[in-house]
Structure formats: structure tokens, C-alpha cells
Design an enzyme around this catalytic site. Structure first.
Site, PDB file in Angstrom:
ATOM      1  N   ASN A  99      -2.080   6.178  11.676  1.00  0.00           N
ATOM      2  CA  ASN A  99      -2.928   5.378  10.766  1.00  0.00           C
ATOM      3  C   ASN A  99      -2.824   5.877   9.333  1.00  0.00           C
ATOM      4  OD1 ASN A  99      -3.826   4.732  13.428  1.00  0.00           O
ATOM      5  ND2 ASN A  99      -5.661   3.866  12.530  1.00  0.00           N
ATOM      6  N   ASP A 150      10.353  -6.698  -3.463  1.00  0.00           N
ATOM      7  CA  ASP A 150       9.165  -7.175  -2.728  1.00  0.00           C
ATOM      8  C   ASP A 150       8.996  -8.656  -3.034  1.00  0.00           C
ATOM      9  OD1 ASP A 150       6.337  -7.630  -1.920  1.00  0.00           O
ATOM     10  OD2 ASP A 150       6.301  -5.453  -1.689  1.00  0.00           O
ATOM     11  N   GLY A 166      -6.236  -4.098  24.629  1.00  0.00           N
ATOM     12  CA  GLY A 166      -5.043  -3.387  24.157  1.00  0.00           C
ATOM     13  C   GLY A 166      -5.342  -2.207  23.244  1.00  0.00           C
ATOM     14  N   TYR A 178       0.825  -1.219   0.000  1.00  0.00           N
ATOM     15  CA  TYR A 178       0.000   0.000   0.000  1.00  0.00           C
ATOM     16  C   TYR A 178       0.860   1.272   0.000  1.00  0.00           C
ATOM     17  CZ  TYR A 178      -3.014   3.512   2.374  1.00  0.00           C
ATOM     18  OH  TYR A 178      -3.677   4.639   2.750  1.00  0.00           O
ATOM     19  N   TYR A 198       4.118  -6.944  17.110  1.00  0.00           N
ATOM     20  CA  TYR A 198       4.288  -6.040  15.969  1.00  0.00           C
ATOM     21  C   TYR A 198       5.089  -4.805  16.410  1.00  0.00           C
ATOM     22  CZ  TYR A 198       3.091  -2.510  12.465  1.00  0.00           C
ATOM     23  OH  TYR A 198       3.165  -1.498  11.520  1.00  0.00           O
ATOM     24  N   GLY A 244       1.958  -8.127  -1.145  1.00  0.00           N
ATOM     25  CA  GLY A 244       1.740  -7.030  -2.099  1.00  0.00           C
ATOM     26  C   GLY A 244       1.205  -7.526  -3.436  1.00  0.00           C
ATOM     27  N   LEU A 292       6.237 -10.188  -2.654  1.00  0.00           N
ATOM     28  CA  LEU A 292       4.826 -10.333  -3.003  1.00  0.00           C
ATOM     29  C   LEU A 292       4.087 -11.249  -2.030  1.00  0.00           C
ATOM     30  CD1 LEU A 292       5.037 -10.471  -6.919  1.00  0.00           C
ATOM     31  CD2 LEU A 292       4.616  -8.501  -5.451  1.00  0.00           C
TER      32      LEU A 292
END
Ligand SMILES: NC(=O)c1ccc[n+]([C@@H]2O[C@H](COP(=O)([O-])OP(=O)(O)OC[C@H]3O[C@@H](n4cnc5c(N)ncnc54)[C@H](O)[C@@H]3O)[C@@H](O)[C@H]2O)c1
Length: 323
Positions: A170, A31, A282, A11, A142, A36, A33
Site C-alpha cells: 500500500n 502521461d 476478496g 501519485y 487488476y 493524473g 492525464l
């Protein structure tokens, strides 16, 4: 400049790649993929399909493209809930693997790297506006994987590495040609768009937070503004300007989930079927960036109007069938 963009089929990476090319830079995209889409990569870029920890692939990229000025490292896994279930997957892909990339770039004499970090490094916010000095106590793998890589990048400065971590809040919105399509989709705006397209219920997790309407408040930063921040920092790195290790990339303001719902309904003219659900563990009430540090470098988010952000996302999704 000549830039290696890892995760350029994703993205944010696909938007950044197109923007770099539009600004006259040369781009190599690496990448695997794993998540993606090849079609998202601007055809003017050189695309290499491979993993960021594949030494053979990395050596050939640096050998065949001499004079790379910087790496924009966006490749990574991004799902918080998956990272809770499978922390090793995240520590491996987001922390261990990039170390191979960094080692190979340093061997090839490439010193500059901009790393896509996240607001998740902060954990539960202790202030309304989160500055870069806020304590870093991630509450999931993460965030932990990203914080560990930030720390590793700092340690590598003794080996000549010039690194900047950008802590995105975000990411949202789209350009005419590139938008957000994760699978599964966990981000609010594209998830709501999917609910409209598929006629499904949309869930609001938590309606009793201490916000104006009880739903959670988040900082939505347009993906093009994120790309602009990269362009600015790449220029500054190129001329050797002294930079901080980390910068927040947000809009500096917050919108609640219900504000996003109402605005999406206004933009699309369609009604969402909303179901209220319990808070998710969380999930903090508010997550909003202080952007004073990056503003001092001359970056300001230009696309902060929620209606504009949602319109760009909706326009892109309308033209690209929701999968
Ligand atoms: N989207 C957000 O709101 C957000 C917020 C904060 C931080 N970030 C960070 O920004 C970066 C980009 O996010 P995105 O939303 O574009 O994600 P994305 O999933 O759309 O793109 C990530 C890309 O990385 C590739 N990739 C993953 N692991 C790889 C590997 N080992 N080798 C090669 N390629 C690999 C994927 O195939 C994918 O194309 C990520 O690092 C993410 O953690 C995103």
C-alpha cells in the site's frame, strides 16, 4: 541518467519524477492525464501528453531524446473494484498497451525497464509474510493484468530486455509537494482524510478478522521509499548488475484499519465518525510483505512509522484542498 517515466502525472510517478530530478537525472514524463494532474509534474521534467500505446508519440519521444537509459513504467489503471466490473479495461490498459511501449523502446535500443507491479499478483496470502516465491493467483483483473505484464517482461528478455517488476504494497504518505489524490479515492488514508474534510462517516469493512482488533491488516510503504527503490535499481541496471525479476516493496510490517484510524485522529486532532460494515469480498485479513530480497540490494524503508506516514499525507492534503 535519462529516464522516461510513464504515469509521471500520477501519485507515485510525480514523487519519483521530482526525486529523480533532485538526484541530478533528466526526466521525460509520458502521461495521458486520463487520471493524473499536469500540475503534479515537476516543471524541470519534459512533459509529453500522450498514451503509452500511441506509436507516433513513442517514436518521437525516443527520436527526440536519444540516450534514454531506462523506462520507469507506472502508467496504469489502479482500481481493484472497477477491474472486477470491467476486466477488459484493465487487461487492455495494463497489459496490452504496455506491449506497444516495450516494442518501441526495444526498437529504439532502450533495454532497461522498471515496472510498477502490485501485491495483488499474489491473491489470497497463504503465509503471514509474503515472499516473492509465494504463489501468484490474482483474484481480480487488476492483479491479473499486472501479473500478465510481469510474465511478458520476462519473455522479452530473449529480445534483450532488462526488466524488473516492483510489487508495491500500500503506497502511502506524501512529500511536501506531491501527494495522493485519486478520483474516486479508494485508498484508506486519503479516504479517511476526505471523510474528515467533508464531515462524512468512515466505514471499516470487516471487524471480525483474526487480527489484534478484528480489522484488516495492511503493509503501508511510504511513497518516498518507493521512489528510493527505483533510484537504487536504476543505478544497478545502469551498471549491469544481475537482478531478480521481481521485488516486493513494502515496509515489512502491518497496521490494522483501526490503528490507522486512531493514528489519523491523533495526528489531526479530529474525530472520525466510524461505521462498522461487513467484510468486502476478496479482502484478505492480512497483507504484509517480506522485504528480505530487496534489502539484500541495500534498500530499506526509512519512513515506516505510521504517525510519520500519516502526518506527511495530512500535511500535503491540508495544503492542497481535498477535491
Ligand atoms: N498506489 C498504490 O498503492 C499502488 C500499489 C501497487 C501498485 N501500484 C501501481 O503503481 C502505479 C502508479 O500508481 P498511482 O497510485 O500513482 O496511480 P495514479 O492513478 O495516480 O497514476 C497513474 C498515472 O498513469 C496515467 N495513465 C494511465 N493509463 C495511461 C495510459 N494508457 N497512457 C498514459 N498514461 C496513463 C494516469 O493519467 C495517471 O497519471 C500504477 O501502475 C499502479 O498499478 C500502485
Amino acid at each position: 541518467m535519462k529516464i522516461l517515466v510513464t504515469g509521471g502525472a500520477g501519485y507515485i510517478g510525480s514523487v519519483l519524477t521530482a526525486k529523480l530530478l533532485d538526484s541530478g537525472h533528466e526526466v521525460i514524463v509520458l502521461d495521458s492525464l486520463v487520471n493524473g494532474n499536469f500540475e503534479a509534474v515537476d516543471s524541470r521534467a519534459r512533459f509529453v501528453s500522450g498514451d503509452i500505446a500511441d506509436i507516433g508519440v513513442l517514436k518521437s519521444i525516443f527520436e527526440e531524446n536519444s540516450g534514454i537509459d531506462a523506462v520507469a513504467h507506472l502508467a496504469g489503471f489502479i482500481e481493484v473494484s472497477e477491474s472486477v466490473k470491467d476486466p477488459e479495461k484493465y487487461l487492455n490498459n495494463n497489459y496490452e498497451k504496455p506491449k506497444v511501449l516495450i516494442s518501441e523502446m526495444l526498437s529504439a535500443g532502450v533495454k532497461n525497464i522498471i515496472f510498477s507491479s502490485t501485491a495483488a499478483v499474489y491473491g489470497i496470502p497463504q503465509t503471514d509474510l509474503i515472499t516473492e516465491e509465494h504463489v501468484t493467483q490474482p483474484i481480480n483483473a487488476y492483479g491479473e493484468s499486472k501479473l500478465k505484464l510481469e510474465q511478458y517482461l520476462d519473455e522479452q528478455k530473449v529480445n534483450g530486455l532488462n526488466a524488473v517488476s516492483l510489487r508495491f504494497f500500500n503506497a502511502s504518505g506524501a512529500t511536501a509537494n506531491h501527494g495522493e489524490m485519486h478520483n474516486p479515492e479508494t485508498h484508506l488514508i486519503p479516504s479517511l482524510i476526505k471523510c474528515i474534510a467533508e464531515g462524512k462517516d468512515a466505514y471499516v469493512f470487516g471487524t471480525d478478522y483474526g487480527t489484534k482488533d478484528g480489522s484488516a491488516l495492511r503493509d503501508y510503504v511510504h511513497v518516498e521509499d518507493i521512489a528510493d527503490a527505483h533510484l537504487l535499481l536504476l543505478e544497478k541496471m545502469k551498471i549491469g548488475e544481475k537482478l531478480e525479476s521481481a521485488y516486493n516493496i513494502g515496509s515489512g510490517t502491518g497496521f490494522t484499519v483501526l490503528e490507522v484510524v486512531t493514528t489519523l485522529e491523533k495526528v489531526t486532532g479530529k474525530k472520525l465518525s466510524i461505521k462498522n460494515a461487513a467484510r468486502r469480498e476478496g479482502d484478505p485479513a492480512k497483507l504484509v510483505a517480506s522485504i528480505e530480497r530487496i534489502k539484500k540490494l541495500g534498500w530499506i524503508p526509512k519512513r515506516t512509522n505510521l504517525e510519520e506516514i500519516i502526518s506527511t499525507a495530512w500535511n500535503w492534503h491540508s495544503k492542497n484542498a481535498v477535491r
